[in-house]
Each structure stands twice: as structure tokens, then as C-alpha cells.
Design a protein around this motif. Structure first.
Motif, PDB file in Angstrom:
ATOM      1  N   ILE A  96       2.114   0.992 -23.006  1.00 45.06           N
ATOM      2  CA  ILE A  96       1.497  -0.204 -22.155  1.00 45.06           C
ATOM      3  C   ILE A  96       1.843   0.058 -20.615  1.00 45.06           C
ATOM      4  CG2 ILE A  96       1.609  -2.568 -21.921  1.00 45.06           C
ATOM      5  CD1 ILE A  96       1.501  -2.837 -24.981  1.00 45.06           C
ATOM      6  N   ASN A  97       3.316   0.442 -20.634  1.00 47.60           N
ATOM      7  CA  ASN A  97       3.783   0.592 -19.146  1.00 47.60           C
ATOM      8  C   ASN A  97       3.232   1.747 -18.511  1.00 47.60           C
ATOM      9  OD1 ASN A  97       5.924  -1.228 -18.505  1.00 47.60           O
ATOM     10  ND2 ASN A  97       6.494  -0.702 -20.758  1.00 47.60           N
ATOM     11  N   VAL A  98       2.995   2.878 -19.313  1.00 51.05           N
ATOM     12  CA  VAL A  98       2.421   4.049 -18.781  1.00 51.05           C
ATOM     13  C   VAL A  98       0.941   3.867 -18.343  1.00 51.05           C
ATOM     14  CG1 VAL A  98       1.636   6.428 -18.946  1.00 51.05           C
ATOM     15  CG2 VAL A  98       3.946   5.696 -19.774  1.00 51.05           C
ATOM     16  N   ALA A  99       0.428   3.168 -19.235  1.00 46.32           N
ATOM     17  CA  ALA A  99      -1.174   2.735 -18.511  1.00 46.32           C
ATOM     18  C   ALA A  99      -1.330   1.746 -17.600  1.00 46.32           C
ATOM     19  CB  ALA A  99      -1.780   2.088 -20.010  1.00 46.32           C
ATOM     20  N   ALA A 100      -0.337   0.714 -17.444  1.00 40.12           N
ATOM     21  CA  ALA A 100      -0.160   0.086 -16.361  1.00 40.12           C
ATOM     22  C   ALA A 100       0.130   0.718 -15.405  1.00 40.12           C
ATOM     23  CB  ALA A 100       0.867  -1.250 -16.466  1.00 40.12           C
ATOM     24  N   ALA A 101       0.903   1.795 -15.192  1.00 44.48           N
ATOM     25  CA  ALA A 101       1.392   2.351 -14.054  1.00 44.48           C
ATOM     26  C   ALA A 101       0.179   3.227 -13.382  1.00 44.48           C
ATOM     27  CB  ALA A 101       2.788   3.231 -14.272  1.00 44.48           C
ATOM     28  N   VAL A 102      -0.433   4.121 -14.468  1.00 44.04           N
ATOM     29  CA  VAL A 102      -1.462   4.742 -14.208  1.00 44.04           C
ATOM     30  C   VAL A 102      -2.647   3.916 -13.323  1.00 44.04           C
ATOM     31  CG1 VAL A 102      -3.528   6.366 -15.055  1.00 44.04           C
ATOM     32  CG2 VAL A 102      -1.160   6.513 -15.524  1.00 44.04           C
ATOM     33  N   ALA A 103      -2.823   2.762 -13.995  1.00 47.64           N
ATOM     34  CA  ALA A 103      -3.988   1.727 -13.345  1.00 47.64           C
ATOM     35  C   ALA A 103      -3.753   1.381 -11.850  1.00 47.64           C
ATOM     36  CB  ALA A 103      -4.198   0.563 -14.163  1.00 47.64           C
TER      37      ALA A 103
ATOM     38  N   SER B 280       7.765  -6.513 -20.301  1.00 40.21           N
ATOM     39  CA  SER B 280       7.942  -5.528 -21.164  1.00 40.21           C
ATOM     40  C   SER B 280       9.436  -5.803 -21.841  1.00 40.21           C
ATOM     41  CB  SER B 280       8.108  -3.888 -20.759  1.00 40.21           C
ATOM     42  OG  SER B 280       6.682  -3.855 -20.394  1.00 40.21           O
ATOM     43  N   LEU B 281      10.475  -5.945 -20.950  1.00 38.55           N
ATOM     44  CA  LEU B 281      11.775  -6.009 -21.583  1.00 38.55           C
ATOM     45  C   LEU B 281      11.807  -7.441 -22.013  1.00 38.55           C
ATOM     46  CD1 LEU B 281      13.930  -5.029 -18.383  1.00 38.55           C
ATOM     47  CD2 LEU B 281      13.631  -3.840 -20.524  1.00 38.55           C
TER      48      LEU B 281
ATOM     49  N   GLN C  37       0.954  -1.196  -0.060  1.00 39.27           N
ATOM     50  CA  GLN C  37      -0.264   0.120  -0.043  1.00 39.27           C
ATOM     51  C   GLN C  37       0.615   1.128  -0.140  1.00 39.27           C
ATOM     52  OE1 GLN C  37      -2.826  -0.120   3.255  1.00 39.27           O
ATOM     53  NE2 GLN C  37      -4.094  -1.671   2.055  1.00 39.27           N
ATOM     54  N   HIS C  38       2.388   1.137   0.217  1.00 36.61           N
ATOM     55  CA  HIS C  38       3.055   2.334   0.078  1.00 36.61           C
ATOM     56  C   HIS C  38       3.222   2.750  -1.099  1.00 36.61           C
ATOM     57  CE1 HIS C  38       3.434   2.731   4.280  1.00 36.61           C
ATOM     58  NE2 HIS C  38       3.913   1.517   4.393  1.00 36.61           N
ATOM     59  N   GLY C  39       3.345   2.083  -2.258  1.00 34.45           N
ATOM     60  CA  GLY C  39       3.286   2.304  -3.614  1.00 34.45           C
ATOM     61  C   GLY C  39       3.134   1.381  -4.531  1.00 34.45           C
ATOM     62  N   GLY C  40       3.051   1.541  -5.805  1.00 31.82           N
ATOM     63  CA  GLY C  40       3.113   0.563  -6.622  1.00 31.82           C
ATOM     64  C   GLY C  40       4.154  -0.049  -7.381  1.00 31.82           C
ATOM     65  N   GLY C  41       5.371   0.167  -6.785  1.00 33.08           N
ATOM     66  CA  GLY C  41       6.642  -0.081  -7.392  1.00 33.08           C
ATOM     67  C   GLY C  41       6.490  -1.775  -7.494  1.00 33.08           C
ATOM     68  N   ALA C  42       6.183  -2.417  -6.586  1.00 35.14           N
ATOM     69  CA  ALA C  42       6.148  -3.905  -6.402  1.00 35.14           C
ATOM     70  C   ALA C  42       5.253  -4.583  -7.560  1.00 35.14           C
ATOM     71  CB  ALA C  42       5.843  -4.487  -5.004  1.00 35.14           C
ATOM     72  N   ALA C  43       4.063  -4.072  -7.632  1.00 32.87           N
ATOM     73  CA  ALA C  43       2.928  -4.208  -8.773  1.00 32.87           C
ATOM     74  C   ALA C  43       3.686  -4.026 -10.173  1.00 32.87           C
ATOM     75  CB  ALA C  43       1.808  -3.528  -8.552  1.00 32.87           C
ATOM     76  N   MET C  44       4.538  -3.023 -10.396  1.00 34.82           N
ATOM     77  CA  MET C  44       5.098  -2.814 -11.720  1.00 34.82           C
ATOM     78  C   MET C  44       6.257  -3.703 -12.207  1.00 34.82           C
ATOM     79  SD  MET C  44       3.559  -0.340 -13.356  1.00 34.82           S
ATOM     80  CE  MET C  44       4.833  -0.253 -14.774  1.00 34.82           C
ATOM     81  N   ILE C  45       6.672  -4.701 -11.283  1.00 37.99           N
ATOM     82  CA  ILE C  45       7.851  -5.275 -11.620  1.00 37.99           C
ATOM     83  C   ILE C  45       7.413  -6.359 -12.630  1.00 37.99           C
ATOM     84  CG2 ILE C  45       9.479  -7.038 -10.652  1.00 37.99           C
ATOM     85  CD1 ILE C  45       9.582  -5.577  -8.042  1.00 37.99           C
TER      86      ILE C  45
END
Length: 122
Positions: free
Chosen positions: A110-117, A80-81, A66-74
């Protein structure tokens, strides 16, 4: 369940007073009881909201997600890579620089859309 005795005692006292004083005072007695009931309900709701807020704060301190979406973006970044490498080879060999730029523009979008979501979800 919270103790209902004080409200029941207030109701019984209101009914007894109504019986003693007669119907002329009924409106005032009912209004007085409703005010006490409203105050009791408000106090209980405030206490519950306070308890809920404390629980949410404790959970947010214990839950790093809940402190950030960093873990969900991995997974999105790694995916993507992983897809970006073969897509780069295919696009650059078939469409040249334009294909390469379009491929990576789509990956970035796609990465930007995922980060916003993910940010909206948190």
C-alpha cells in the motif's frame, strides 16, 4: 487584450494595395498578409509561453509541495504505522509468523502504491 492596430493597419494596407493593383496581384497580397499575420501570432504565442514558463518556475520555487512528494507521504506513513501496530498484534496472535508477514507485506505494498501515485501526480 494585445494591441491589434499593427495587424489592422497591415490588413488595410493590403486591401488598399489590392484596390490599386487589381485582382492580378490578389494572391501575392494575400500570401504576404498571411505571412505577416502568422509571424505576429507566432511571436504572441512565444511571448505567452515564455510568460507561462516564468510563472511556473516562480510557483515551483515558492511551493515546496512541488519539489517532492515527501510531505504528501506523511499521512500515509503515519496511517500505516497506526494501523500496523494493532494489525501486528492481531495477525501474530491468530496466524503466527505467516499472518505477521502477510500483514506487513500488504502495508508495504500500500505504501509503495501510494508513493508511486504521488510521484506521478507531481
Amino acid at each position: 487584450m494585445p494591441d491589434m492596430r499593427p495587424i489592422r493597419e497591415d490588413l488595410q494596407a493590403t486591401l488598399d494595395a489590392r484596390r490599386d493593383l487589381g485582382p492580378d496581384y490578389e494572391a501575392a497580397l494575400v500570401e504576404s498578409f498571411v505571412e505577416r499575420l502568422d509571424a505576429t501570432i507566432t511571436a504572441r504565442v512565444q511571448a505567452e509561453l515564455g510568460t507561462t514558463q516564468v510563472k511556473k518556475q516562480k510557483n515551483s520555487n515558492n511551493n515546496p509541495k512541488q519539489h517532492g512528494g515527501g510531505a504528501a507521504m506523511i499521512p500515509v506513513a503515519l496511517g500505516s504505522l497506526g494501523l500496523g501496530i494493532p494489525l501486528t498484534a492481531i495477525a501474530s496472535s491468530n496466524a503466527g509468523l505467516v499472518g505477521l508477514l502477510l500483514t506487513w507485506a500488504a502495508i508495504v505494498a500500500i505504501n509503495v502504491a501510494a508513493a508511486v501515485a504521488i510521484m506521478r501526480r507531481d
